[in-house]
Write a protein that holds these residues in place. Structure first.
Motif, PDB file in Angstrom:
ATOM      1  N   CYS A  61      27.852  -5.684  -8.725  1.00 48.68           N
ATOM      2  CA  CYS A  61      27.081  -4.710  -9.502  1.00 48.68           C
ATOM      3  C   CYS A  61      27.419  -3.297  -9.094  1.00 48.68           C
ATOM      4  CB  CYS A  61      25.594  -4.982  -9.316  1.00 48.68           C
ATOM      5  SG  CYS A  61      24.511  -3.795 -10.155  1.00 48.68           S
ATOM      6  N   ASN A  62      27.718  -3.114  -7.795  1.00 52.97           N
ATOM      7  CA  ASN A  62      27.909  -1.770  -7.264  1.00 52.97           C
ATOM      8  C   ASN A  62      29.361  -1.310  -7.242  1.00 52.97           C
ATOM      9  OD1 ASN A  62      25.199  -1.268  -6.775  1.00 52.97           O
ATOM     10  ND2 ASN A  62      25.245  -2.344  -4.821  1.00 52.97           N
ATOM     11  N   LYS A  63      30.272  -2.155  -7.747  1.00 49.37           N
ATOM     12  CA  LYS A  63      31.683  -1.774  -7.714  1.00 49.37           C
ATOM     13  C   LYS A  63      31.932  -0.479  -8.470  1.00 49.37           C
ATOM     14  CE  LYS A  63      33.990  -6.177  -6.843  1.00 49.37           C
ATOM     15  NZ  LYS A  63      34.850  -7.231  -7.415  1.00 49.37           N
ATOM     16  N   SER A  68      19.930  -5.181  -9.580  1.00 49.89           N
ATOM     17  CA  SER A  68      20.053  -4.703  -8.205  1.00 49.89           C
ATOM     18  C   SER A  68      18.816  -5.052  -7.385  1.00 49.89           C
ATOM     19  CB  SER A  68      20.272  -3.183  -8.193  1.00 49.89           C
ATOM     20  OG  SER A  68      19.216  -2.524  -8.864  1.00 49.89           O
ATOM     21  N   LEU A 114      25.374  -8.553  -5.927  1.00 50.45           N
ATOM     22  CA  LEU A 114      24.996  -7.158  -5.760  1.00 50.45           C
ATOM     23  C   LEU A 114      26.215  -6.285  -5.524  1.00 50.45           C
ATOM     24  CD1 LEU A 114      21.765  -7.507  -3.604  1.00 50.45           C
ATOM     25  CD2 LEU A 114      21.930  -6.919  -6.018  1.00 50.45           C
ATOM     26  N   THR A 115      27.190  -6.841  -4.753  1.00 49.47           N
ATOM     27  CA  THR A 115      28.430  -6.094  -4.517  1.00 49.47           C
ATOM     28  C   THR A 115      29.158  -5.860  -5.822  1.00 49.47           C
ATOM     29  OG1 THR A 115      28.628  -7.053  -2.323  1.00 49.47           O
ATOM     30  CG2 THR A 115      30.619  -6.088  -3.283  1.00 49.47           C
ATOM     31  N   GLY A 156      25.019  -2.125 -14.925  1.00 52.96           N
ATOM     32  CA  GLY A 156      25.710  -3.249 -14.312  1.00 52.96           C
ATOM     33  C   GLY A 156      25.326  -4.559 -14.980  1.00 52.96           C
ATOM     34  N   GLY A 177      29.948   1.992  -8.702  1.00 45.99           N
ATOM     35  CA  GLY A 177      29.058   3.035  -8.220  1.00 45.99           C
ATOM     36  C   GLY A 177      27.608   2.638  -8.425  1.00 45.99           C
ATOM     37  N   GLN A 178      26.722   3.577  -8.198  1.00 45.77           N
ATOM     38  CA  GLN A 178      25.296   3.304  -8.340  1.00 45.77           C
ATOM     39  C   GLN A 178      24.928   3.067  -9.800  1.00 45.77           C
ATOM     40  OE1 GLN A 178      23.902   6.904  -6.524  1.00 45.77           O
ATOM     41  NE2 GLN A 178      23.692   5.956  -4.513  1.00 45.77           N
ATOM     42  N   PRO A 179      24.028   2.135 -10.058  1.00 44.94           N
ATOM     43  CA  PRO A 179      23.657   1.847 -11.449  1.00 44.94           C
ATOM     44  C   PRO A 179      22.936   3.026 -12.093  1.00 44.94           C
ATOM     45  CG  PRO A 179      22.212   0.691  -9.933  1.00 44.94           C
ATOM     46  CD  PRO A 179      23.305   1.286  -9.087  1.00 44.94           C
ATOM     47  N   THR A 180      23.144   3.192 -13.386  1.00 47.40           N
ATOM     48  CA  THR A 180      22.492   4.259 -14.152  1.00 47.40           C
ATOM     49  C   THR A 180      21.923   3.668 -15.433  1.00 47.40           C
ATOM     50  OG1 THR A 180      24.490   4.807 -15.409  1.00 47.40           O
ATOM     51  CG2 THR A 180      24.173   5.942 -13.287  1.00 47.40           C
TER      52      THR A 180
END
Length: 409
Positions: free
Chosen positions: A20-22, A36, A17-18, A32, A24-27
């Protein structure tokens, strides 16, 4: 041991998850590599959930973006017919796309060409416009019957003689044709991973259309709703001179001012639309023709409105999706209002079967905008009329619309 196993799984999931968030927030365009929700890798193998690569796709051919918002729909003109069928009210219309111009003869001829090649003869015959709409017993319009649709000089004049049903069939064909062309460009144009998995980047089989999940399928072309059409014709975006939310003026026509002539510059005094000026006067006098058109005109004639749409008043009336009811303004929702088929205000409420005191039933559709044969009253976006969905005239054409997919605006 079980506790250690669970803790290890939690640590691994946290790391995923970390990761995935490197960024920023997924769009939608950058979801990613990992879910999430579960931490599972997208497209890890053939059995895993796959998220195709996606970038905002170009808008469909011929379309203009119409930014939605709050507006006041309804007639600003005197109700000369005393119908009281479009009383002013505040609504919100979501953003959408709309054809820059009316559908032209050349577009319809392309449609007929495809049908003649790929469809049954009866399908082709059903798609032919009724060219006899030009014929009048006490008028010599006979040349238009033969030449208006097919003569090259009329290629970019609006198609007429098409019913509401035929216009809808055209929208279905256009959707399929556009998406087929996009699929061909994508498979042959080097867009890696367009239809494939993120992991192995395989391409779709030859001739296979992309799925809706891929994001590379345009939404359906369709007729605009009455609210969309009226909102687009108003083009109130041109009256917003500041960034506040006050709408300090409205428009009687799709342009500024309460007159039908251009008040500015070299075109001062020229009419802003193609309409009937008065009894027997369709264009003015020779040597000083004003609107310049005895009948329809080139689809790019006259200045566009502030959305960039041509001939949202005059030239030809235009079909919209809605079934006609006189009290739609009371019944429909105030967000994306639309009058559906056979819902509320049933046809039985109108005496159309015995005595024919009413023309209202479940097969009549709204048309808007005024035409070359209409007086200026009908140029105002809030005016509305209706006709049977299987009927056609020399004064009604149409343009297509499309939703703004993937947006909450």
């Amino acid at each position: 041991m079980k506790l250690i196993k669970y803790l290890s799984a939690a640590v691994v999931g946290g790391m995923l998850l970390t990761a995935c968030n490197k960024g920023g927030q997924p769009t939608s365009t950058n979801p990613g590599a990992y879910s999430s929700a579960t931490g599972a890798e997208y497209g890890e193998d053939e059995e895993a959930f796959d998220v195709p690569e996606y970038a905002e796709f170009p808008q469909g051919p011929g379309l203009i973006f119409i930014e939605g918002g709050r507006t006041v729909l309804g007639s600003m003109e005197e109700d000369i017919a005393m119908t009281r069928d479009n009383v002013e009210r505040t609504v919100t219309v979501a953003s959408f796309y709309m054809d820059e111009t009316e559908v032209a003869n050349i577009h319809w001829l392309e449609y007929l060409h495809d049908l003649k090649r790929d469809s049954l003869p009866e399908v082709y015959q059903a798609a032919l416009p009724d060219t006899t709409v030009w014929s009048q017993q006490l008028s010599f319009n006979d040349p238009y019957v033969t030449y208006y649709l097919r003569y090259p000089g009329f290629r970019f004049f609006p198609v007429v003689g098409v019913s509401w049903l035929q216009a809808n069939d055209f929208c279905v064909w256009r959707t399929a044709k556009v998406n087929k062309n996009l699929a061909a460009q994508a498979t042959g144009g080097g867009r890696r991973g367009l239809f494939g998995r993120r992991g192995n980047d395989t391409e779709a089989a030859e001739g296979e259309a992309p799925s809706i999940e891929s994001g590379y399928v345009l939404p359906n072309y369709r007729l605009p709703t009455e609210a969309e059409w009226e909102y687009a014709a108003q083009a109130m975006i041109g009256t917003q001179y500041s960034e506040d939310e006050n709408q300090n003026n409205r428009r009687l026509y799709p342009w500024d001012g309460h007159q039908v002539r251009n008040p500015y510059g070299k075109q001062m005094g020229k009419f802003m639309a193609n309409f009937k000026r008065g009894r027997g006067d369709y264009a003015g006098i020779a040597g000083a023709l004003n609107d310049g058109a005895m009948i329809t005109d080139y689809i790019y004639s006259y200045p566009p409105n502030d959305f960039g749409l041509y001939n949202m008043a005059g030239n030809v009336n235009e079909w919209v999706q809605d079934i006609y009811r006189p009290l739609s303004y009371e019944d429909v929702e105030d967000l994306n209002p639309f009058r559906r088929d056979d819902f509320m205000d049933e046809a039985e409420n109108y005496d159309s079967s015995e005595g024919y005191h009413s023309l209202i039933n479940d097969e009549v559709r709204v048309y808007k905008g005024g035409s070359w044969k209409d007086v200026a009253y009908w140029l105002s976006p809030g005016t509305r009329r209706f006709m049977a969905q299987d009927s056609a005239t020399a004064t009604i054409g149409f343009r297509c619309a499309m939703i703004n997919a993937g947006s909450n605006k």
